[in-house]
Structure formats: structure tokens, C-alpha cells
Design an enzyme around this catalytic site. Sequence first.
Site, PDB file in Angstrom:
ATOM      1  CD  GLU A   1       8.133  57.576  26.946  1.00 23.18           C
ATOM      2  OE1 GLU A   1       7.362  59.335  26.928  1.00 23.18           O
ATOM      3  OE2 GLU A   1       7.765  57.260  27.051  1.00 23.18           O
TER       4      GLU A   1
ATOM      5  CE  LYS B   1      29.602  43.133  38.200  1.00 31.55           C
ATOM      6  NZ  LYS B   1      29.530  44.125  39.484  1.00 31.55           N
TER       7      LYS B   1
ATOM      8  CB  CYS C   1      33.420  45.258  36.573  1.00 31.10           C
ATOM      9  SG  CYS C   1      35.038  46.038  37.454  1.00 31.10           S
TER      10      CYS C   1
ATOM     11  N   GLY D   1      43.727  51.251  38.124  1.00 26.61           N
ATOM     12  CA  GLY D   1      44.722  52.161  38.087  1.00 26.61           C
ATOM     13  C   GLY D   1      45.843  52.527  37.617  1.00 26.61           C
TER      14      GLY D   1
ATOM     15  CG  ASP E   1      39.431  49.541  44.431  1.00 21.89           C
ATOM     16  OD1 ASP E   1      39.131  50.346  44.955  1.00 21.89           O
ATOM     17  OD2 ASP E   1      38.843  48.151  44.449  1.00 21.89           O
TER      18      ASP E   1
ATOM     19  CD  GLU F   1      26.945  43.590  41.098  1.00 18.89           C
ATOM     20  OE1 GLU F   1      27.107  44.682  40.662  1.00 18.89           O
ATOM     21  OE2 GLU F   1      27.896  43.384  41.368  1.00 18.89           O
TER      22      GLU F   1
ATOM     23  CB  CYS G   1      38.435  45.754  36.787  1.00 21.39           C
ATOM     24  SG  CYS G   1      36.766  45.872  35.745  1.00 21.39           S
TER      25      CYS G   1
ATOM     26  NE  ARG H   1      25.940  50.165  56.300  1.00 19.93           N
ATOM     27  CZ  ARG H   1      27.161  50.863  56.256  1.00 19.93           C
ATOM     28  NH1 ARG H   1      27.533  51.881  57.010  1.00 19.93           N
ATOM     29  NH2 ARG H   1      28.278  49.595  56.163  1.00 19.93           N
TER      30      ARG H   1
ATOM     31  CB  ILE I   1      30.479  41.941  46.120  1.00 25.43           C
ATOM     32  CG1 ILE I   1      31.154  43.058  45.204  1.00 25.43           C
ATOM     33  CG2 ILE I   1      30.469  40.361  45.481  1.00 25.43           C
ATOM     34  CD1 ILE I   1      32.511  43.234  45.806  1.00 25.43           C
TER      35      ILE I   1
HETATM   36  P1  FAD Z   1      43.394  46.646  40.794  1.00 21.60           P
HETATM   37  O1  FAD Z   1      42.626  46.118  39.673  1.00 21.60           O
HETATM   38  O2  FAD Z   1      42.597  45.695  42.380  1.00 21.60           O
HETATM   39  O3  FAD Z   1      44.677  45.848  40.692  1.00 21.60           O
HETATM   40  C1  FAD Z   1      45.990  45.901  41.670  1.00 21.60           C
HETATM   41  C2  FAD Z   1      46.924  45.078  40.750  1.00 21.60           C
HETATM   42  O4  FAD Z   1      48.266  44.810  42.380  1.00 21.60           O
HETATM   43  C3  FAD Z   1      46.508  44.129  40.865  1.00 21.60           C
HETATM   44  O5  FAD Z   1      46.289  43.274  40.103  1.00 21.60           O
HETATM   45  C4  FAD Z   1      47.361  42.620  42.176  1.00 21.60           C
HETATM   46  O6  FAD Z   1      47.822  41.633  41.506  1.00 21.60           O
HETATM   47  C5  FAD Z   1      48.844  43.857  41.425  1.00 21.60           C
HETATM   48  N1  FAD Z   1      49.396  44.051  43.124  1.00 21.60           N
HETATM   49  C6  FAD Z   1      48.897  44.161  44.834  1.00 21.60           C
HETATM   50  N2  FAD Z   1      50.257  43.983  45.109  1.00 21.60           N
HETATM   51  C7  FAD Z   1      51.605  43.483  44.111  1.00 21.60           C
HETATM   52  C8  FAD Z   1      52.759  43.856  44.380  1.00 21.60           C
HETATM   53  N3  FAD Z   1      53.522  43.809  45.697  1.00 21.60           N
HETATM   54  N4  FAD Z   1      52.978  43.381  43.520  1.00 21.60           N
HETATM   55  C9  FAD Z   1      52.715  43.473  42.242  1.00 21.60           C
HETATM   56  N5  FAD Z   1      51.651  43.612  42.266  1.00 21.60           N
HETATM   57  C10 FAD Z   1      50.902  43.726  42.682  1.00 21.60           C
HETATM   58  N6  FAD Z   1      34.077  48.574  39.783  1.00 21.60           N
HETATM   59  C11 FAD Z   1      33.093  49.030  38.808  1.00 21.60           C
HETATM   60  O7  FAD Z   1      33.476  50.153  38.651  1.00 21.60           O
HETATM   61  N7  FAD Z   1      31.809  48.481  38.679  1.00 21.60           N
HETATM   62  C12 FAD Z   1      31.821  47.541  38.757  1.00 21.60           C
HETATM   63  O8  FAD Z   1      31.092  46.665  38.485  1.00 21.60           O
HETATM   64  C13 FAD Z   1      32.834  46.417  39.764  1.00 21.60           C
HETATM   65  N8  FAD Z   1      32.869  45.049  40.121  1.00 21.60           N
HETATM   66  C14 FAD Z   1      33.117  44.625  41.346  1.00 21.60           C
HETATM   67  C15 FAD Z   1      33.248  43.159  41.325  1.00 21.60           C
HETATM   68  C16 FAD Z   1      33.873  42.451  42.555  1.00 21.60           C
HETATM   69  C17 FAD Z   1      33.336  41.057  42.454  1.00 21.60           C
HETATM   70  C18 FAD Z   1      34.799  43.478  43.019  1.00 21.60           C
HETATM   71  C19 FAD Z   1      35.716  42.294  44.048  1.00 21.60           C
HETATM   72  C20 FAD Z   1      35.667  44.847  42.540  1.00 21.60           C
HETATM   73  C21 FAD Z   1      34.553  45.017  41.669  1.00 21.60           C
HETATM   74  N9  FAD Z   1      34.205  46.461  41.066  1.00 21.60           N
HETATM   75  C22 FAD Z   1      33.658  46.656  40.415  1.00 21.60           C
HETATM   76  C23 FAD Z   1      35.711  47.335  41.600  1.00 21.60           C
HETATM   77  C24 FAD Z   1      36.935  47.381  40.613  1.00 21.60           C
HETATM   78  O9  FAD Z   1      36.938  45.970  40.224  1.00 21.60           O
HETATM   79  C25 FAD Z   1      38.364  48.157  41.385  1.00 21.60           C
HETATM   80  O10 FAD Z   1      37.684  49.319  41.763  1.00 21.60           O
HETATM   81  C26 FAD Z   1      38.997  48.068  41.188  1.00 21.60           C
HETATM   82  O11 FAD Z   1      39.742  46.758  40.061  1.00 21.60           O
HETATM   83  C27 FAD Z   1      40.384  49.156  40.867  1.00 21.60           C
HETATM   84  O12 FAD Z   1      41.606  49.073  40.251  1.00 21.60           O
HETATM   85  P2  FAD Z   1      43.026  48.921  41.197  1.00 21.60           P
HETATM   86  O13 FAD Z   1      44.051  49.646  39.755  1.00 21.60           O
HETATM   87  O14 FAD Z   1      43.302  50.117  42.324  1.00 21.60           O
HETATM   88  O15 FAD Z   1      43.388  48.449  41.733  1.00 21.60           O
END
Ligand code: FAD
Length: 476
Positions: free
Chosen positions: A448, A50, A47, A15, A311, A190, A42, A213, A187
Amino acid sequence: MTYDFDLLVIGAGSGGVRCARIAAGHGARVAVVEARHWGGTCVNLGCVPKKLMVQATEYGEWAEDSRGFGWDMARGTHDWERFIGRKDHEIERLNAIYVRLLEDAGVRLFTGHARFEDAHTLLIGPGPLAPHAEPRRVTAARIVIATGGKPVVQPHIEGQELGIVSDDAFHLKARPDRITIVGSGYIGVEFAGIFAGLGAQATMLYRQKLPLRGFDMDMRQALDEAMGERGIVRHAGALLHRIERDRSALKLTLTDGRELASDMVFFAVGRQPNAAGLGLDNTRVRVTDSGRVITHAGAVTDEPNIFAIGDVTNHQNLTPVAIAEGHILADRLFSGSVREWCFDTVPKAVFFSPPLASVGLTEDEAAAKGPADIYCARFRSMRHVLSGRNRHTTLKLVVDGTSQVVLGAHMLGEEAPEIMQGLAIAVTAGLRKSDFDRTVGIHPSSAEEFVTLRTRTRVAGATGASSHSGVQEVPA
Ligand code: FAD
């Protein structure tokens, strides 16, 4: 008041990166602070690694299946260390791409852990990426919290510190011979498939009767069978009570007194938004008891210049959703035209082998709203007639009984995520069953079946409930 930046984004994940890049493209002065890894969950712990691990599992099965097609390939052994090294190399390449994308967009990058001092000021201190960073203050007119979430272990379990979570699973030095996965969300499912596919004995413990679920019941049932076919031992309705070290292994005691032996316990029991430690007490931003940042329309928090996406808001925790939220926010803040997305029909996939994918309403969700026509099919794909593998494809359409609009599509079978991405357009567009019926199929394909489902399997919801009376078997 002048600020260092127009927009400051905390977190360079799915994001945050999109929000920063789009805002910079609209001419805003933008900075991003990242504490741990460029690209976020991710790319580093979600993602991407994984899916590479899921792909690693497929080669063993393909080698076995090839015999039915005349090949004489042996499954051989899998070199975990070599694979993890290759995977890590790819993740490093992606990290560098994320940094370059941001820099090329003109975004200023800060490494370190960000904390609010007030609604416009962040203190950036040391973090895993920059352990010795000198603290510095940065100000911005608007700040976006895009800090994602982290995995949690199950509370109230003796010996819980002996378990791992998904973050650890990506960096294990060796594959465990026996792994017990606690939890049956996507998770957990998978990783059960990953470890089983790479040669471990995988066992799952979960509270529900069936895994996953929230997904459609027929798909949960089909997945349960597919997990059995992969040799995954499932203990439904089981709760873990205690983990103890037992020489080089672990002894697990369930709440009903049963004991299991394992080499590793993996908690896949949920994730916690990353809101603690952000200094939110120094702002008016509010969080719920479960720790998610509360937002209102337009992703704004209770502090008018602070926004939250992805998230950390715990809405639909998926990368494309976080990306869309970041994009919409940047458009709204810095441009006249906002790109639209539909969040009611977000497609989902579970990367098991075979994978499961779905879009729209489940049968039960549709039945709760009114009568729904249910069309199901289950068949053995051409490939597995020859491979001899006892693997089935199950697919399903959920159709509004009155308007005949297709409300949901579900599939467990090879390439389900690739197929569902296309079907998601049809469901988002609100197409009717007759539109599916007048679409010509691609033959021979599993997909199909979605345009040849002629005979209604049952009506759900006519009496307010669904019967789940089974899936129509199509001869191979
Ligand atoms: P994130 O990608 O988590 O990024 C947040 C960032 O903020 C991190 O880099 C963190 O280090 C940084 N941060 C946190 N606190 C601070 C701070 N105080 N100061 C500076 N930096 C900070 N989604 C899918 O769509 N498909 C999939 O197949 C999928 N598989 C997944 C498998 C696993 C094992 C996991 C755990 C998640 C999976 N997801 C999947 C979910 C997906 O990874 C998340 O929904 C997505 O990464 C959320 O993005 P975000 O930008 O909200 O946060």
C-alpha cells in the site's frame, strides 16, 4: 526442395519449447532437438531449482521469527541430502511435463547434440541425454537456434579449476561449511543467500562498491544492508588472484595480498551463449566476439531461414523474455496475428531474503534523460516489529518530472516479486503518479506504500545528476 520439417528448433529450453509448441499449434510440422535436459536451464539449472532452494532457507528464519508471535519452535538442523533429493524429484516431474507438452502439441522430439551441416540440415549426434545415439541427418525449411548459455569461470585466476559454477551448485553432495562467491550479479547474490540461509558461512568477493550492478542505487544499498543482516561477509572492490588447495580446505589469495580460507569457491561471474560447436561456420550466421548470435528485426540471423531467440542472443537473459521471443517468432512465421509484448519494461527479481524486484528505469537512468521526481520510503514491516528481526522494506517510485508518468518502481522487501508483477502492468501502461495516488491501498500491507507516497523525497536529474540523498524513514 522438400524438407523433413517446416521448423526445427535446437534446444528445448524456455524459448525453444514455446516456439515449437506455438508453431505446431499453427499447423506447422515441427521438431525439437535437445542435447541435455528437457525444459532447459530454467527448469533444470536455473529459476526453478534456485527458487526451491531459496524457499528452503525461509523455514529456518520463520522458525526463529515465530517466537515473537508466541510459538516455541526451534530452528533445528537442515538435511541437505534429503532436500536435494526432493528437489531433484520435482525437476524430474517437470522434465516429464515438458516432454508431454511437446508431444501433445504434435512436436517430434530428437535427443542429441545438433550441428549445422548447411543452412537447412542438422546432424544430430550423441549428447548427454543420448550418449550412444546413432548420428542422423534432419532437414527443415526454417531452423531456430534456442541453445541458451552456460556459466563461465573467471579467467586468469590460478587454480580456477578448483571452483564451481551455478550448474554444480544444484548437485552438491553436501553443503560446504564455508563458501566464497565470486561476483555480485543476481546469481551470486541469490546463492549467497541460499548458502547462508542453510547454515554456511557465505563470503562474497566483487569488483564493485555495492552488489547488483545495473540496479537502482538505493536498492543496491538496501540489499547490501540486508546481506549484512543475514551474516554474509562482503569484500567490495576485491579481486581474486589465486586458489590453492590447503589440506581439506582452499586458500584464496586476493590481488591486494589478503588471504582467505574457504571450503568452496563459487564463480558467479557471468554466462556465455551456447553458440560454439553448432557448426555455424557451415552457415552465414554470424556471432560477436563475445560469442552471441547476431540477430536482426524478427529474430532472423544473417542466414534468412535461420533464427535465434533467448539467451544465445544475450539480450535480456530471462525466461519470460525467451518465452516471449519464441512465441512471437512462431506467430510471425506461421500465423497472421502476432502477440505483442513490451520489452522496455521487463520486470526483474532477485530472490534474496528479503527479495528485490524492479521494473522500468532506475533513478540514474531517469536522471540522465531529464528531471525526475523521486519518492522513497523505508520501514519495518508489521511482521518484523514482532519478530524482532532487524529487517527493513525499501521502496521507490521514479516519476518523470514533466509528464508525471511513473518510469520505474523498485522494492526490497518481502513479496517484492509478487507485488512488482502487478506494478509492472501500471508502468507498462504508462500510468501517471496521479493514477497511483487515486488508487486505494490494501491495508495492512507493505504494497500500500506504493499508493500512499505523497511527499517527494528529491528531484533527480535537474542538474543532470542524482544526489541519492537518502530514503524517507516511515515509522513502524
Ligand atoms: P535454455 O533454457 O538455456 O535452453 C537451451 C537448451 O538448448 C538447453 O536445454 C541445452 O541443453 C540445449 N542445447 C544447447 N546446445 C544444443 C545443441 N547443440 N543441440 C541440442 N540442444 C542444445 N530467469 C528468470 O527469468 N528468472 C529467474 O529467477 C532466473 N534464475 C536463474 C538462475 C540461474 C542459476 C540461471 C543460470 C539462470 C536463471 N534465469 C532466470 C535465466 C533463465 O534460466 C534463462 O534466461 C532461460 O532459461 C533462457 O532460455 P533459453 O530458451 O534461451 O535457453
